[in-house]
Enzyme design. Structure first.
Site, PDB file in Angstrom:
ATOM      1  N   TYR A  54       0.890  -1.175   0.000  1.00 47.63           N
ATOM      2  CA  TYR A  54       0.000   0.000   0.000  1.00 47.63           C
ATOM      3  C   TYR A  54       0.923   1.219   0.000  1.00 47.63           C
ATOM      4  CZ  TYR A  54      -3.896   2.910   1.764  1.00 47.63           C
ATOM      5  OH  TYR A  54      -4.845   3.885   1.930  1.00 47.63           O
ATOM      6  N   ARG A 107      -5.424  10.834 -11.010  1.00 43.30           N
ATOM      7  CA  ARG A 107      -4.706  11.530  -9.933  1.00 43.30           C
ATOM      8  C   ARG A 107      -4.259  10.486  -8.925  1.00 43.30           C
ATOM      9  NH1 ARG A 107      -6.609  12.251  -4.552  1.00 43.30           N
ATOM     10  NH2 ARG A 107      -5.057  10.652  -4.510  1.00 43.30           N
ATOM     11  N   LYS A 125      -5.520  -1.145  -2.419  1.00 46.14           N
ATOM     12  CA  LYS A 125      -6.660  -0.849  -1.530  1.00 46.14           C
ATOM     13  C   LYS A 125      -7.408  -2.150  -1.233  1.00 46.14           C
ATOM     14  CE  LYS A 125      -6.587   3.818  -1.401  1.00 46.14           C
ATOM     15  NZ  LYS A 125      -6.666   4.700  -0.256  1.00 46.14           N
ATOM     16  N   GLU A 196     -11.713   5.832  -6.468  1.00 47.38           N
ATOM     17  CA  GLU A 196     -10.405   6.128  -5.889  1.00 47.38           C
ATOM     18  C   GLU A 196      -9.519   6.882  -6.872  1.00 47.38           C
ATOM     19  OE1 GLU A 196      -9.650   4.957  -2.586  1.00 47.38           O
ATOM     20  OE2 GLU A 196      -8.084   6.462  -2.863  1.00 47.38           O
ATOM     21  N   ASP A 197      -8.911   7.924  -6.402  1.00 44.88           N
ATOM     22  CA  ASP A 197      -7.883   8.657  -7.151  1.00 44.88           C
ATOM     23  C   ASP A 197      -8.350   9.135  -8.528  1.00 44.88           C
ATOM     24  OD1 ASP A 197      -6.506   8.262  -4.859  1.00 44.88           O
ATOM     25  OD2 ASP A 197      -4.745   7.338  -5.754  1.00 44.88           O
ATOM     26  N   ASP A 219     -13.526   7.532  -1.780  1.00 44.82           N
ATOM     27  CA  ASP A 219     -12.631   7.397  -0.630  1.00 44.82           C
ATOM     28  C   ASP A 219     -11.815   8.664  -0.388  1.00 44.82           C
ATOM     29  OD1 ASP A 219     -11.124   6.013   1.361  1.00 44.82           O
ATOM     30  OD2 ASP A 219      -9.548   5.671  -0.125  1.00 44.82           O
ATOM     31  N   ASP A 220     -11.358   9.319  -1.458  1.00 44.46           N
ATOM     32  CA  ASP A 220     -10.506  10.507  -1.273  1.00 44.46           C
ATOM     33  C   ASP A 220     -11.287  11.667  -0.679  1.00 44.46           C
ATOM     34  OD1 ASP A 220      -7.968   9.544  -2.541  1.00 44.46           O
ATOM     35  OD2 ASP A 220      -9.396   9.174  -4.150  1.00 44.46           O
ATOM     36  N   ASN A 370       0.441  12.191  -0.044  1.00 45.82           N
ATOM     37  CA  ASN A 370       1.176  10.949  -0.333  1.00 45.82           C
ATOM     38  C   ASN A 370       1.771  10.998  -1.734  1.00 45.82           C
ATOM     39  OD1 ASN A 370       0.343   9.676   2.099  1.00 45.82           O
ATOM     40  ND2 ASN A 370      -1.681   9.329   1.197  1.00 45.82           N
TER      41      ASN A 370
END
Ligand SMILES: NC(=O)c1ccc[n+]([C@@H]2O[C@H](COP(=O)([O-])OP(=O)(O)OC[C@H]3O[C@@H](n4cnc5c(N)ncnc54)[C@H](O)[C@@H]3O)[C@@H](O)[C@H]2O)c1
Ligand SMILES: O=C(O)C[C@H](O)C(=O)O
Ligand SMILES: [Mg+2]
Length: 528
Positions: A54, A107, A125, A196-197, A219-220, A370
């Site tokens: 991760y 992203r 994830k 996600e992302d 999630d973000d 991150n």
């Protein structure tokens, strides 16, 4: 574990990235060879292995994915599959899929557009879903929506595995996501989908478009917000103040993207609940900066999502539109500095030193971007420049800091991994058809209350990653109970809404724990 151990010995002195990638390869090969053993070692060593499978190593893996690629994992839907997605979904070999993590690679962490190479994120994830929430690995599905990439370097890379075309935009883009979502929920109506992302514009747009139609969350935006809120409430306790004092904290958020705005929205909801005030007046304590500095009402072409947080100049006396971070910190003396900018090092020496003048007895610094290189500051710099009295949290793991004289600066990992597994599992077991703000809020409150006062006094805001299964059981139960309270729970498997309704809090936690898959070898011959 022996090869892993000898690798550590044999690579001493080599750059961190080289060693981490070598470790990832060992684990990835094990994943391919023996799924049961892979998840068993992952669960048994989660604290050591989470940073490999991760964040942060997964970022490096995505950057190098086309070269590291040996065999596919998950499903890829490309813009060229338009019209075929339903058949593709029905061709997936597993009868049942419970959890899907979906990205378009636009992203990836703070690393930008990595096209299809971003598939590493859903894989990582979902590994956390299996390790932390006990999802059955046969019932999870990592998904890449390949709508092209705007990353020129990748488009020119002969090893690049994705479509070599610029990203689809507008209706063309949305029609691909629509088709995917409809196909998934027509075969697996009870699945949960985590976005996600996605770059900010699509993150918000898809959340708004689907959250009342399908069982999904971003999630973000939403997972991160809950983790940040739990940490912010912890910082109030760290100052020895009652939680109700949250409404008096001055909080500077650096980064007005999907994550930063998600945090602000949820924190403001929490403040208005606590103060019983409407949201109009509670916004006063929050200050938002983006790449152009402090966001005020004077800002031209302000992003509509950031507009509600823009400051009236009369409320920030002595500051101007676009004021720099250091100006803002010097002037406001905030209790909390929270970074979700994706820009490494922007909490520089001057900014951190200015935090020494904070109005808080325990200033808090959250460098949440991150991977490690993109963190707003390192843990060592935070304690060195802002003082030993701070509480510190980062999105990527850092080692605790030796402050001398036997004192330790505790490093917290403010990462959405503390919540998304429980949000997914609690939702699945509830059988709810969508995920409400109340369910997400229950998750955040549960995490916030998990930590004891004694731990808070040591600078701990989040529990240890080693207890992630227990945390997830609690968070999952909180989400499930919130769904029951709202009358949304339809049940899962043999456990129907009535049984869920009759469960006490403890019984719900027990039920969630019992529902977790654990890696054991299944017998070759089943007894009759
Ligand atoms: N710790 C976690 O759990 C967690 C969760 C989600 C996102 N993140 C991290 O947060 C970062 C941002 O994610 P996002 O989805 O919000 O990205 P985004 O691209 O939507 O937003 C980034 C924001 O940062 C701003 N920014 C850029 N340069 C800046 C500067 N020099 N000063 C101030 N602001 C600046 C941009 O204007 C933009 O508003 C990423 O690094 C991501 O990995 C961490
Ligand atoms: O992936 C992570 O570690 C957290 C978060 O989802 C991110 O995008 O940075
Ligand atoms: Mg993310």
């Amino acid at each position: 574990m022996e090869s892993y151990g000898s690798l550590e010995k044999n690579t001493q002195g080599q750059p961190d990235g080289v060693v981490s990638l070598a470790k990832w390869r060992i684990l990835n090969r094990l994943h391919d060879r023996n799924e049961t053993l892979y998840y068993r070692v992952l669960i048994d060593n989660i604290e050591d292995f989470a940073p490999i499978i991760y964040t942060p190593t997964v970022g490096l893996v995505c950057q190098n994915y086309s070269g590291l690629f040996r065999r596919p994992r998950g499903m890829y839907f490309s813009a060229k599959d338009k019209g075929e997605m339903m058949s593709m979904i029905y061709n997936w070999p597993a009868q049942q899929v419970d959890m899907i993590v979906l990205t378009d690679g636009s992203r990836i962490l703070g690393l930008g557009d990595l096209g299809v190479q971003g598939i590493g994120i859903p894989i990582g994830k979902l590994d956390m879903y299996v390790a932390a929430a006990g999802f059955n690995p046969q019932r999870v599905l990592p998904v890449m929506l390949d709508v092209g990439t705007n990353n020129q370097k990748l488009l020119e890379d002969r090893l690049y595995l994705g479509l070599r075309q610029p990203r689809l935009e507008g209706e063309e883009y949305l029609s691909i996501v629509d088709e995917f979502m409809e196909a998934v929920f027509s075969r697996w109506p009870k699945a949960v989908v985590q976005f996600e992302d996605f770059q900010m514009k699509w993150a918000f747009e898809t959340l708004q478009r689907y959250r009342k139609r399908f069982c999904m969350f971003n999630d973000d935006i939403q997972g991160t917000a809950g983790v940040a809120l739990a940490g912010l409430l912890g910082t109030v306790r760290a100052q020895g103040r009652p939680l109700s004092d949250f409404v008096n904290q001055k909080i500077v958020v650096v980064g007005a993207g999907s994550a930063g705005l998600g945090v602000l929205n949820m924190a403001i909801q929490a403040v208005s609940r606590m103060s019983g005030d409407n949201e109009g007046t509670v916004k006063n304590q929050f200050f938002l900066l983006d790449k152009d500095g402090l966001i005020t009402k004077e800002r031209r072409n302000i992003d509509p999502a950031a507009a509600p947080f823009a400051k009236d100049l009369k409320d920030v006396e002595g500051l101007r539109e676009g004021a720099s971070l250091v100006e803002v910190v010097k002037k406001l003396k905030p209790h909390v500095l929270l970074g979700l900018s994706g820009v490494g090092g922007i909490f520089n020496e001057e900014v951190l030193k200015a935090m020494r003048e904070s109005d808080s007895t325990k200033p808090a610094i959250f460098a949440m971007s991150n991977p490690t290189m993109n963190a707003e500051c390192t843990a060592a710099d935070a304690f060195k420049h802002a003082g030993e009295n701070i509480v510190f949290a980062s999105g990527s793991p850092f080692k605790n800091v030796d402050l001398g004289n036997g004192k330790v600066g505790h490093v917290n990992q403010a990462n959405n991994m503390y919540l998304f597994p429980g949000i997914g599992l609690g939702t699945l077991l509830s059988g709810a058809r969508f995920i409400t703000d109340e369910m997400l809020q229950a998750a955040a409150e549960c995490l916030a209350s998990y930590i004891t006062d004694e731990e808070i006094q040591k600078g701990k805001l989040y529990p240890s990653v080693s207890s992630i299964r227990c945390i997830t059981a609690e968070v999952g139960a909180a989400v499930l109970r919130a769904a029951v309270a709202e009358g949304l729970a339809e049940g899962h498997g043999d456990v129907g809404p009535r049984e869920l309704n009759n469960m006490s809090k403890e019984e719900t936690v027990e039920y969630v724990s019992r529902s977790m898959w654990f890696p054991v070898y299944s017998p070759l011959v089943h007894e009759k």
